[in-house]
Scaffold this motif. Structure first.
Motif, PDB file in Angstrom:
ATOM      1  N   GLN A  15       5.213   7.694  13.440  1.00  0.00           N
ATOM      2  CA  GLN A  15       4.673   7.305  14.747  1.00  0.00           C
ATOM      3  C   GLN A  15       3.178   7.031  14.662  1.00  0.00           C
ATOM      4  N   GLN A  16       2.444   7.892  13.934  1.00  0.00           N
ATOM      5  CA  GLN A  16       0.998   7.675  13.784  1.00  0.00           C
ATOM      6  C   GLN A  16       0.701   6.339  13.110  1.00  0.00           C
ATOM      7  N   VAL A  17       1.489   5.995  12.086  1.00  0.00           N
ATOM      8  CA  VAL A  17       1.272   4.744  11.352  1.00  0.00           C
ATOM      9  C   VAL A  17       1.587   3.549  12.257  1.00  0.00           C
ATOM     10  N   ASP A  39       7.026  -6.517  13.749  1.00  0.00           N
ATOM     11  CA  ASP A  39       7.955  -6.127  12.688  1.00  0.00           C
ATOM     12  C   ASP A  39       8.769  -4.887  13.070  1.00  0.00           C
ATOM     13  N   LYS A  40      10.072  -4.984  12.913  1.00  0.00           N
ATOM     14  CA  LYS A  40      10.952  -3.837  13.160  1.00  0.00           C
ATOM     15  C   LYS A  40      10.648  -2.707  12.173  1.00  0.00           C
ATOM     16  N   ALA A  41      10.102  -3.063  11.011  1.00  0.00           N
ATOM     17  CA  ALA A  41       9.764  -2.068   9.989  1.00  0.00           C
ATOM     18  C   ALA A  41       8.833  -0.981  10.525  1.00  0.00           C
ATOM     19  N   LEU A  42       8.023  -1.308  11.524  1.00  0.00           N
ATOM     20  CA  LEU A  42       7.070  -0.328  12.060  1.00  0.00           C
ATOM     21  C   LEU A  42       7.756   0.874  12.688  1.00  0.00           C
ATOM     22  N   ASP A  43       8.997   0.716  13.098  1.00  0.00           N
ATOM     23  CA  ASP A  43       9.712   1.820  13.744  1.00  0.00           C
ATOM     24  C   ASP A  43      10.047   2.953  12.777  1.00  0.00           C
ATOM     25  N   ASP A  44      10.175   2.661  11.495  1.00  0.00           N
ATOM     26  CA  ASP A  44      10.518   3.691  10.507  1.00  0.00           C
ATOM     27  C   ASP A  44       9.960   3.286   9.143  1.00  0.00           C
ATOM     28  N   MET A  45       8.660   3.432   9.008  1.00  0.00           N
ATOM     29  CA  MET A  45       7.995   2.997   7.774  1.00  0.00           C
ATOM     30  C   MET A  45       8.469   3.780   6.551  1.00  0.00           C
ATOM     31  N   THR A  46       8.808   5.039   6.722  1.00  0.00           N
ATOM     32  CA  THR A  46       9.289   5.835   5.593  1.00  0.00           C
ATOM     33  C   THR A  46      10.552   5.213   5.018  1.00  0.00           C
ATOM     34  N   GLU A  52      13.416   0.676  -4.392  1.00  0.00           N
ATOM     35  CA  GLU A  52      12.798   0.599  -5.717  1.00  0.00           C
ATOM     36  C   GLU A  52      11.594  -0.318  -5.683  1.00  0.00           C
ATOM     37  N   ARG A  53      10.588   0.015  -6.437  1.00  0.00           N
ATOM     38  CA  ARG A  53       9.394  -0.819  -6.618  1.00  0.00           C
ATOM     39  C   ARG A  53       8.653  -1.077  -5.313  1.00  0.00           C
ATOM     40  N   GLU A  54       8.702  -0.139  -4.383  1.00  0.00           N
ATOM     41  CA  GLU A  54       7.948  -0.280  -3.153  1.00  0.00           C
ATOM     42  C   GLU A  54       7.435   1.081  -2.695  1.00  0.00           C
ATOM     43  N   ALA A  55       6.297   1.067  -2.025  1.00  0.00           N
ATOM     44  CA  ALA A  55       5.704   2.318  -1.537  1.00  0.00           C
ATOM     45  C   ALA A  55       4.775   2.008  -0.379  1.00  0.00           C
ATOM     46  N   TYR A  56       4.625   2.977   0.500  1.00  0.00           N
ATOM     47  CA  TYR A  56       3.617   2.884   1.554  1.00  0.00           C
ATOM     48  C   TYR A  56       2.739   4.115   1.428  1.00  0.00           C
ATOM     49  N   PHE A  57       1.435   3.868   1.349  1.00  0.00           N
ATOM     50  CA  PHE A  57       0.460   4.941   1.203  1.00  0.00           C
ATOM     51  C   PHE A  57      -0.343   5.070   2.488  1.00  0.00           C
ATOM     52  N   VAL A  81       6.583 -10.948  -8.181  1.00  0.00           N
ATOM     53  CA  VAL A  81       5.448 -10.926  -7.255  1.00  0.00           C
ATOM     54  C   VAL A  81       5.573  -9.762  -6.262  1.00  0.00           C
ATOM     55  N   ALA A  82       4.508  -8.973  -6.211  1.00  0.00           N
ATOM     56  CA  ALA A  82       4.414  -7.904  -5.213  1.00  0.00           C
ATOM     57  C   ALA A  82       3.624  -8.444  -4.030  1.00  0.00           C
ATOM     58  N   GLU A  83       3.912  -7.916  -2.861  1.00  0.00           N
ATOM     59  CA  GLU A  83       3.147  -8.290  -1.677  1.00  0.00           C
ATOM     60  C   GLU A  83       2.437  -7.058  -1.138  1.00  0.00           C
ATOM     61  N   LEU A  84       1.140  -7.196  -0.907  1.00  0.00           N
ATOM     62  CA  LEU A  84       0.387  -6.145  -0.223  1.00  0.00           C
ATOM     63  C   LEU A  84       0.696  -6.304   1.257  1.00  0.00           C
ATOM     64  N   GLN A  85       1.153  -5.239   1.891  1.00  0.00           N
ATOM     65  CA  GLN A  85       1.655  -5.327   3.260  1.00  0.00           C
ATOM     66  C   GLN A  85       1.031  -4.276   4.162  1.00  0.00           C
ATOM     67  N   LYS A  86       0.843  -4.665   5.390  1.00  0.00           N
ATOM     68  CA  LYS A  86       0.468  -3.727   6.454  1.00  0.00           C
ATOM     69  C   LYS A  86      -0.680  -2.806   6.048  1.00  0.00           C
ATOM     70  N   MET A  87      -1.768  -3.422   5.581  1.00  0.00           N
ATOM     71  CA  MET A  87      -2.957  -2.664   5.204  1.00  0.00           C
ATOM     72  C   MET A  87      -3.936  -2.698   6.371  1.00  0.00           C
ATOM     73  N   TYR A  88      -4.071  -1.564   7.031  1.00  0.00           N
ATOM     74  CA  TYR A  88      -4.923  -1.461   8.211  1.00  0.00           C
ATOM     75  C   TYR A  88      -5.639  -0.123   8.208  1.00  0.00           C
ATOM     76  N   PHE A  89      -6.862  -0.126   8.756  1.00  0.00           N
ATOM     77  CA  PHE A  89      -7.667   1.090   8.826  1.00  0.00           C
ATOM     78  C   PHE A  89      -8.302   1.212  10.199  1.00  0.00           C
ATOM     79  N   LEU A  90      -8.325   2.426  10.716  1.00  0.00           N
ATOM     80  CA  LEU A  90      -9.020   2.687  11.976  1.00  0.00           C
ATOM     81  C   LEU A  90     -10.523   2.515  11.758  1.00  0.00           C
TER      82      LEU A  90
END
Length: 161
Positions: A15-17, A39-46, A52-57, A81-90
């Motif tokens: 939820q915080q993310v 993006d529907k992905a925001l509802d459950d980023m975990t 495989e071959r993916e991570a969210y930090f 090819v990897a994609e850098l995704q959803k990189m945001y900072f407060l």
């Protein structure tokens, strides 16, 4: 010494993310359609970054998530090819070296997972992000590659790994 740490996302961070990403997009005036905002992905980023071959930090400081970034295979070019995704900072995370450290964490992950290139899509007015991409060795390309679904993004960048 930094008071923040980068770690993989946990279910309790979802939820915080989601709130962080949406608040930064609103702050930057990003369209809500054709971007990460919808993006529907925001509802459950975990769960989104469970494969495989993916991570969210996430960047955590004083029990608060102040930033995050994902790395995953680019749809349509998954093998190389990897994609850098959803990189945001407060705002409180910016200007402190957090972005560069997060970028390095994501690029290291991509290299360890045998990707040959990293791809990013962004918007022209995201100037701070573009400075970070430039500093990290990304170069502009003419048109999008793969299939991100973010048709409102108009700046495309790649970096050889």
């Amino acid at each position: 010494m930094s008071t923040w740490q980068i770690r993989e996302i946990k279910a309790e961070d979802n939820q915080q993310v989601k709130d962080l990403i949406r608040s930064v997009l609103v702050e930057l005036g990003v369209p809500k359609v054709g971007t990460a905002y919808e993006d529907k992905a925001l509802d459950d980023m975990t769960n989104t970054y469970r494969g495989e071959r993916e991570a969210y930090f996430v960047v955590e400081e004083d029990s608060k998530i102040i930033g995050g970034a994902g790395i995953a295979p680019l749809k349509g070019l998954e093998d190389s090819v990897a994609e850098l995704q959803k990189m945001y900072f407060l705002p409180e995370a910016r200007g402190r070296g957090v972005g560069l450290e997060m970028m390095n964490k994501c690029l290291d992950f991509a290299k360890q997972n045998a990707f040959k290139k990293c791809y990013i899509e962004t918007l022209p007015y995201m100037k701070s992000a573009r400075k970070l991409y430039d500093k990290s060795g990304f170069a502009p390309i003419e048109k999008p590659i793969g299939n991100t679904g973010h048709y409102n993004c108009t700046v495309f960048l790649t970096k050889d790994l």
